[in-house]
Design an enzyme around this catalytic site. Structure first.
Site, PDB file in Angstrom:
ATOM      1  N   CYS A  70      17.968   4.022  -1.253  1.00 13.94           N
ATOM      2  CA  CYS A  70      18.597   4.343   0.030  1.00 13.94           C
ATOM      3  C   CYS A  70      20.120   4.476  -0.112  1.00 13.94           C
ATOM      4  O   CYS A  70      20.711   5.473   0.309  1.00 13.94           O
ATOM      5  CB  CYS A  70      18.225   3.311   1.077  1.00 13.94           C
ATOM      6  SG  CYS A  70      18.280   1.608   0.489  1.00 13.94           S
TER       7      CYS A  70
HETATM    8  N1  NAP Z   1      13.327  -1.005   2.462  1.00 14.58           N
HETATM    9  C1  NAP Z   1      14.077   0.056   2.195  1.00 14.58           C
HETATM   10  O1  NAP Z   1      14.969   0.424   2.970  1.00 14.58           O
HETATM   11  C2  NAP Z   1      13.828   0.855   0.939  1.00 14.58           C
HETATM   12  C3  NAP Z   1      14.516   2.071   0.779  1.00 14.58           C
HETATM   13  C4  NAP Z   1      14.287   2.830  -0.375  1.00 14.58           C
HETATM   14  C5  NAP Z   1      13.390   2.363  -1.333  1.00 14.58           C
HETATM   15  N2  NAP Z   1      12.762   1.173  -1.155  1.00 14.58           N
HETATM   16  C6  NAP Z   1      11.813   0.745  -2.186  1.00 14.58           C
HETATM   17  O2  NAP Z   1      10.509   0.953  -1.648  1.00 14.58           O
HETATM   18  C7  NAP Z   1       9.625  -0.054  -2.123  1.00 14.58           C
HETATM   19  C8  NAP Z   1       8.999  -0.772  -0.936  1.00 14.58           C
HETATM   20  O3  NAP Z   1      10.039  -1.382  -0.192  1.00 14.58           O
HETATM   21  P1  NAP Z   1       9.739  -2.140   1.177  1.00 14.58           P
HETATM   22  O4  NAP Z   1      11.065  -2.530   1.711  1.00 14.58           O
HETATM   23  O5  NAP Z   1       8.803  -1.346   2.022  1.00 14.58           O
HETATM   24  O6  NAP Z   1       8.966  -3.456   0.614  1.00 14.58           O
HETATM   25  P2  NAP Z   1       8.151  -4.559   1.427  1.00 14.58           P
HETATM   26  O7  NAP Z   1       8.466  -4.458   2.873  1.00 14.58           O
HETATM   27  O8  NAP Z   1       8.367  -5.850   0.738  1.00 14.58           O
HETATM   28  O9  NAP Z   1       6.613  -4.115   1.217  1.00 14.58           O
HETATM   29  C9  NAP Z   1       5.969  -4.224  -0.021  1.00 14.58           C
HETATM   30  C10 NAP Z   1       4.539  -3.714   0.078  1.00 14.58           C
HETATM   31  O10 NAP Z   1       3.928  -3.870  -1.213  1.00 14.58           O
HETATM   32  C11 NAP Z   1       2.764  -4.686  -1.127  1.00 14.58           C
HETATM   33  N3  NAP Z   1       2.742  -5.567  -2.302  1.00 14.58           N
HETATM   34  C12 NAP Z   1       3.629  -6.546  -2.603  1.00 14.58           C
HETATM   35  N4  NAP Z   1       3.358  -7.084  -3.821  1.00 14.58           N
HETATM   36  C13 NAP Z   1       2.270  -6.425  -4.277  1.00 14.58           C
HETATM   37  C14 NAP Z   1       1.500  -6.511  -5.488  1.00 14.58           C
HETATM   38  N5  NAP Z   1       1.794  -7.402  -6.448  1.00 14.58           N
HETATM   39  N6  NAP Z   1       0.427  -5.674  -5.644  1.00 14.58           N
HETATM   40  C15 NAP Z   1       0.103  -4.784  -4.661  1.00 14.58           C
HETATM   41  N7  NAP Z   1       0.784  -4.677  -3.499  1.00 14.58           N
HETATM   42  C16 NAP Z   1       1.860  -5.461  -3.323  1.00 14.58           C
HETATM   43  C17 NAP Z   1       2.904  -5.465   0.178  1.00 14.58           C
HETATM   44  O11 NAP Z   1       1.586  -5.690   0.677  1.00 14.58           O
HETATM   45  P3  NAP Z   1       1.020  -7.063   1.289  1.00 14.58           P
HETATM   46  O12 NAP Z   1       2.185  -8.007   1.416  1.00 14.58           O
HETATM   47  O13 NAP Z   1       0.426  -6.646   2.605  1.00 14.58           O
HETATM   48  O14 NAP Z   1      -0.015  -7.528   0.336  1.00 14.58           O
HETATM   49  C18 NAP Z   1       3.664  -4.457   1.060  1.00 14.58           C
HETATM   50  O15 NAP Z   1       2.753  -3.543   1.634  1.00 14.58           O
HETATM   51  C19 NAP Z   1      10.444  -0.996  -3.007  1.00 14.58           C
HETATM   52  O16 NAP Z   1      10.247  -0.647  -4.345  1.00 14.58           O
HETATM   53  C20 NAP Z   1      11.873  -0.726  -2.548  1.00 14.58           C
HETATM   54  O17 NAP Z   1      12.814  -0.952  -3.585  1.00 14.58           O
HETATM   55  C21 NAP Z   1      12.946   0.412  -0.036  1.00 14.58           C
END
Ligand code: NAP
Length: 330
Positions: A140
């Site tokens: 981001c």
């Molecule tokens: N947040 C942002 O603004 C943003 C922007 C750009 C890129 N990103 C990237 O996008 C990705 C997701 O970010 P997010 O903020 O959406 O993360 P998040 O809110 O922490 O969500 C993580 C997701 O992954 C699942 N998960 C966690 N550990 C897991 C595992 N060991 N095996 C399988 N599923 C698993 C969780 O599912 P459950 O908990 O339901 O099991 C949840 O659905 C990250 O790599 C982040 O760096 C984020």
């Protein structure tokens, strides 16, 4: 050249902040059918419990996801967890978009199956994204900074150090519970973190700015801050110039004239509110008075969950499937 009428898309990590935003976009996308969506902790719950417009499908664990049944898999899994699933998707011949950081800066450690990964900053790599089997969706903070700096870097106008002060809403840190992100810790406050060029987005920022700068890329000083709002990023970027610019906005107006998701403001600087809820990066610039070296302040705003994550993923998905880039996007 790919051209699908309808495509089946699988979402890994659908319960997180980016996953839910992606589900919301895909549920309303006229050409997408959601093939599956995964969660480890909420497996069995219905997708419509996350996003009202989503189909009545149960969330499945990643191990049970029918990877081979879709045209494209999008991973919204945490950094470090995503790679194994990207490899499995590629092993069954499915195209993939990874929102995690693992593949954004290919190096000697990058495995052979990921060697052809394309960095999915759509405005810079459109033609490669359209043909890609594997796309690393940008971070981001880098999305806003790279699009803000690209017009100056291409023209060799930026001198160093370029100071990037970036502030993000709390969804930028993901949904996993953390004491330092509790309401009582962040509300009514504002603080820097990972100062001193130690944030992991720097490698990505450097790789892309070096490619744009063609040998004259300035050093970067990148300082992220945590803003006590839910979503949105604002970056204030100080750029010493090789020479003064008569019309400070002209590089952006020229380069982005036909871009659907870059808005250049002519009469003021952007705010977070300009970008939240949209897939736009909103950019403005002003010359700095009373300094010995010519300098611009460039300000860029994005919604971290849209242009910074799920929105840009849909932009890339549309290109990969041969559709209009704007299909299904706000
Ligand atoms: N947040 C942002 O603004 C943003 C922007 C750009 C890129 N990103 C990237 O996008 C990705 C997701 O970010 P997010 O903020 O959406 O993360 P998040 O809110 O922490 O969500 C993580 C997701 O992954 C699942 N998960 C966690 N550990 C897991 C595992 N060991 N095996 C399988 N599923 C698993 C969780 O599912 P459950 O908990 O339901 O099991 C949840 O659905 C990250 O790599 C982040 O760096 C984020």
């Amino acid at each position: 050249m790919h051209n699908h009428a309808i495509a089946r898309v699988g979402v890994l990590g659908a319960t997180g902040y980016t996953g839910r935003e992606l589900l919301r976009l895909l549920a309303d996308h006229p050409r997408v059918r959601i093939a599956f969506a995964t969660s480890e902790r909420e497996a069995g719950a219905c997708l419509s419990s996350l996003v009202a417009a989503a189909p009545e499908l149960p969330l499945v664990r990643a191990d049970d996801a029918p990877l081979g049944d879709c045209d494209v898999v999008v991973s919204c899994l945490p950094h470090g967890e995503s790679m194994v699933w990207m490899e499995r998707a590629r092993a069954v011949g499915v195209r993939a978009i990874d929102l995690a950081a693992d593949l954004r800066v290919p190096d000697a450690e990058t495995p052979a199956w990921a060697a052809e990964v394309v960095y999915g900053l759509t405005e810079l790599h459109r033609a490669q994204v359209a043909e890609a089997e594997l796309v690393a969706n940008p971070g981001c903070y880098p999305t806003a900074a790279i699009l803000a700096l690209a017009p100056l870097l291409r023209r060799g106008l930026a001198r160093g150090p370029v100071v990037i002060n970036a502030a993000s809403g709390v969804t930028g840190a993901g949904r996993a519970p953390r004491a330092d992100l509790l309401f009582a810790e962040v509300a009514e406050s504002f603080a820097a973190y990972a100062a001193g060029n130690v944030h992991r987005h720097l490698a990505e920022l450097r790789a892309q700015t070096e490619a744009l700068g063609n040998g004259s890329t300035p050093e970067l000083v990148f300082t992220p801050h945590l803003l006590p709002i839910r979503r949105g990023i604002l970056e204030t970027i100080y750029v010493p110039l090789a020479e003064p610019l008569d019309a400070p906005l002209s590089p952006w107006l020229d380069d982005y004239a036909s871009e659907p998701y870059v808005r250049v403001l002519k009469d003021r600087l952007p705010s977070v509110a300009d970008a939240v809820g949209t897939n736009q990066v909103v950019i403005g610039a002003v010359a700095v008075r009373d300094v010995s070296q010519p300098m611009l302040i460039v300000v860029a705003a994005i919604d971290n969950l849209l242009k910074g994550a799920a929105g840009q993923a849909v932009q890339n998905l549309n290109l990969m499937l041969g559709w209009a880039e704007t299909e299904g996007l706000p």
